[in-house]
Write an enzyme that holds these catalytic residues in place. Sequence first.
Site, PDB file in Angstrom:
ATOM      1  N   MET A  87       0.838  -1.205   0.000  1.00 31.12           N
ATOM      2  CA  MET A  87       0.000   0.000   0.000  1.00 31.12           C
ATOM      3  C   MET A  87       0.873   1.254   0.000  1.00 31.12           C
ATOM      4  O   MET A  87       0.413   2.344   0.353  1.00 31.12           O
ATOM      5  CB  MET A  87      -0.941   0.002   1.200  1.00 31.12           C
ATOM      6  CG  MET A  87      -1.898  -1.196   1.157  1.00 31.12           C
ATOM      7  SD  MET A  87      -3.437  -0.901   2.015  1.00 31.12           S
ATOM      8  CE  MET A  87      -2.842  -0.547   3.648  1.00 31.12           C
TER       9      MET A  87
ATOM     10  N   LEU B 186       6.602   2.923   1.655  1.00 25.84           N
ATOM     11  CA  LEU B 186       7.452   1.736   1.767  1.00 25.84           C
ATOM     12  C   LEU B 186       8.634   1.942   2.716  1.00 25.84           C
ATOM     13  O   LEU B 186       9.139   3.045   2.872  1.00 25.84           O
ATOM     14  CB  LEU B 186       7.957   1.337   0.377  1.00 25.84           C
ATOM     15  CG  LEU B 186       6.860   1.062  -0.655  1.00 25.84           C
ATOM     16  CD1 LEU B 186       7.474   0.608  -1.982  1.00 25.84           C
ATOM     17  CD2 LEU B 186       5.849   0.023  -0.166  1.00 25.84           C
TER      18      LEU B 186
ATOM     19  N   GLU C 229      11.928  -0.686   4.951  1.00 28.97           N
ATOM     20  CA  GLU C 229      12.809  -1.856   4.811  1.00 28.97           C
ATOM     21  C   GLU C 229      12.051  -3.189   4.814  1.00 28.97           C
ATOM     22  O   GLU C 229      12.511  -4.171   4.231  1.00 28.97           O
ATOM     23  CB  GLU C 229      13.852  -1.862   5.932  1.00 28.97           C
ATOM     24  CG  GLU C 229      15.173  -1.269   5.536  1.00 28.97           C
ATOM     25  CD  GLU C 229      15.767  -1.890   4.268  1.00 28.97           C
ATOM     26  OE1 GLU C 229      16.011  -3.111   4.266  1.00 28.97           O
ATOM     27  OE2 GLU C 229      15.962  -1.168   3.282  1.00 28.97           O
ATOM     28  N   GLY C 230      10.908  -3.231   5.503  1.00 28.87           N
ATOM     29  CA  GLY C 230      10.103  -4.468   5.505  1.00 28.87           C
ATOM     30  C   GLY C 230       9.657  -4.797   4.091  1.00 28.87           C
ATOM     31  O   GLY C 230       9.794  -5.943   3.622  1.00 28.87           O
ATOM     32  N   HIS C 231       9.135  -3.780   3.398  1.00 29.20           N
ATOM     33  CA  HIS C 231       8.727  -3.991   1.999  1.00 29.20           C
ATOM     34  C   HIS C 231       9.953  -4.325   1.144  1.00 29.20           C
ATOM     35  O   HIS C 231       9.902  -5.204   0.284  1.00 29.20           O
ATOM     36  CB  HIS C 231       8.068  -2.721   1.443  1.00 29.20           C
ATOM     37  CG  HIS C 231       6.826  -2.299   2.163  1.00 29.20           C
ATOM     38  ND1 HIS C 231       6.796  -1.198   2.990  1.00 29.20           N
ATOM     39  CD2 HIS C 231       5.571  -2.805   2.180  1.00 29.20           C
ATOM     40  CE1 HIS C 231       5.575  -1.044   3.477  1.00 29.20           C
ATOM     41  NE2 HIS C 231       4.805  -2.007   3.005  1.00 29.20           N
TER      42      HIS C 231
ATOM     43  N   ASP D  20       2.147  -9.464   9.080  1.00 35.57           N
ATOM     44  CA  ASP D  20       0.691  -9.636   9.029  1.00 35.57           C
ATOM     45  C   ASP D  20       0.407 -11.138   9.021  1.00 35.57           C
ATOM     46  O   ASP D  20       0.046 -11.718   7.988  1.00 35.57           O
ATOM     47  CB  ASP D  20       0.126  -8.953   7.785  1.00 35.57           C
ATOM     48  CG  ASP D  20       0.392  -7.457   7.793  1.00 35.57           C
ATOM     49  OD1 ASP D  20      -0.454  -6.716   8.287  1.00 35.57           O
ATOM     50  OD2 ASP D  20       1.482  -7.030   7.348  1.00 35.57           O
TER      51      ASP D  20
HETATM   52  P1  AMP Z   1       1.342  -3.062   3.489  1.00 31.49           P
HETATM   53  O1  AMP Z   1       1.963  -2.049   2.586  1.00 31.49           O
HETATM   54  O2  AMP Z   1       1.303  -2.663   4.931  1.00 31.49           O
HETATM   55  O3  AMP Z   1       0.024  -3.581   2.959  1.00 31.49           O
HETATM   56  O4  AMP Z   1       2.313  -4.318   3.457  1.00 31.49           O
HETATM   57  C1  AMP Z   1       2.680  -4.934   2.249  1.00 31.49           C
HETATM   58  C2  AMP Z   1       3.437  -6.206   2.545  1.00 31.49           C
HETATM   59  O5  AMP Z   1       4.615  -5.893   3.288  1.00 31.49           O
HETATM   60  C3  AMP Z   1       2.642  -7.200   3.399  1.00 31.49           C
HETATM   61  O6  AMP Z   1       2.865  -8.509   2.911  1.00 31.49           O
HETATM   62  C4  AMP Z   1       3.223  -7.011   4.764  1.00 31.49           C
HETATM   63  O7  AMP Z   1       3.108  -8.154   5.587  1.00 31.49           O
HETATM   64  C5  AMP Z   1       4.677  -6.719   4.431  1.00 31.49           C
HETATM   65  N1  AMP Z   1       5.325  -6.025   5.535  1.00 31.49           N
HETATM   66  C6  AMP Z   1       4.925  -4.874   6.139  1.00 31.49           C
HETATM   67  N2  AMP Z   1       5.738  -4.569   7.156  1.00 31.49           N
HETATM   68  C7  AMP Z   1       6.676  -5.558   7.215  1.00 31.49           C
HETATM   69  C8  AMP Z   1       7.792  -5.826   8.065  1.00 31.49           C
HETATM   70  N3  AMP Z   1       8.113  -5.010   9.071  1.00 31.49           N
HETATM   71  N4  AMP Z   1       8.520  -6.926   7.827  1.00 31.49           N
HETATM   72  C9  AMP Z   1       8.206  -7.775   6.800  1.00 31.49           C
HETATM   73  N5  AMP Z   1       7.162  -7.580   5.976  1.00 31.49           N
HETATM   74  C10 AMP Z   1       6.415  -6.480   6.174  1.00 31.49           C
END
Ligand code: AMP
Length: 278
Positions: free
Chosen positions: A25, A28, A30-32, A145
Amino acid sequence: METLRTIEEVREWRATGELGFVATMGALHEGHASLVRASAGANARTLVSVFVNPTQFGPNEDLAKYPRTLEADLELCKTAGADAVFTPDNAMMYPEPYRTWVEVEGLTDRLCGASRPGHFRGVTTVVTKFFNIVQPSRAYFGQKDAQQALILKRMTADLNLPVEIVICPIVREPDGLAMSSRNRYLSEDERKRAVGLSKALTEVRKLFESGTRNAGILRGQLITTLDDYVDKLDYAEVVSAEDLQPVNEIEGPTLVAVAAFVGGTRLIDNVILVDRDS
Ligand code: AMP
């Protein structure tokens, strides 16, 4: 790296060959980036979607103020190894009159689903749509998640979707806070207290590793620690990592999951407990 704005452009770009897909979404971090790198390392090409999906937000949630940082997102995607970024708008994803939904039963009404009715229906619908548009070989999601990961795996198996779901580890800040686009809502004081979620989960993991198998005791410890840090607990649960049902004694892989408000920001985090010798 290419920026694709329409479904037609994606279909044209998507030739044969292994394609990895990362749904986001935006805003972005480091997780992304870790998902994009995992995909780029295992597929010939990687496509990232940046779409703030309106159908997964409740009426009183943060859809309107959700952070939008497209320029920086494109830069992060490029650096992490993406080959294309897909940035559709609402009208393209949900043309009027929109009437079709994907629902996974049972797993979606507890934990985050209990406090965010309709949230997972929005997630499963948009991810199915992206799978149909992008037709990836593999799709990468974060363990951050945990419930979403489980639901998407179930959905993919139940609907025979020809895509491999890869779940990547949670990426954390140096103090342990799980990275999240919503962390940018936190004030200085809230940011300090937000570490309470990972602190509480680490304590529970240590208790488990020292032999405690009673879920009530682990949950009690979790709530006591969280109380010192957060403003409002949404849930703190000890459940089976396979079907999200509450457990009394820990026997198989167990998900310890929390959601809590720090100020007005709802944060989630989790840990999976697995017996080393099981
Ligand atoms: P979002 O943009 O929040 O919808 O997240 C997109 C993807 O990034 C989802 O699969 C999340 O689980 C993953 N994500 C978000 N934050 C993290 C994180 N800290 N570590 C690993 N993956 C993450």
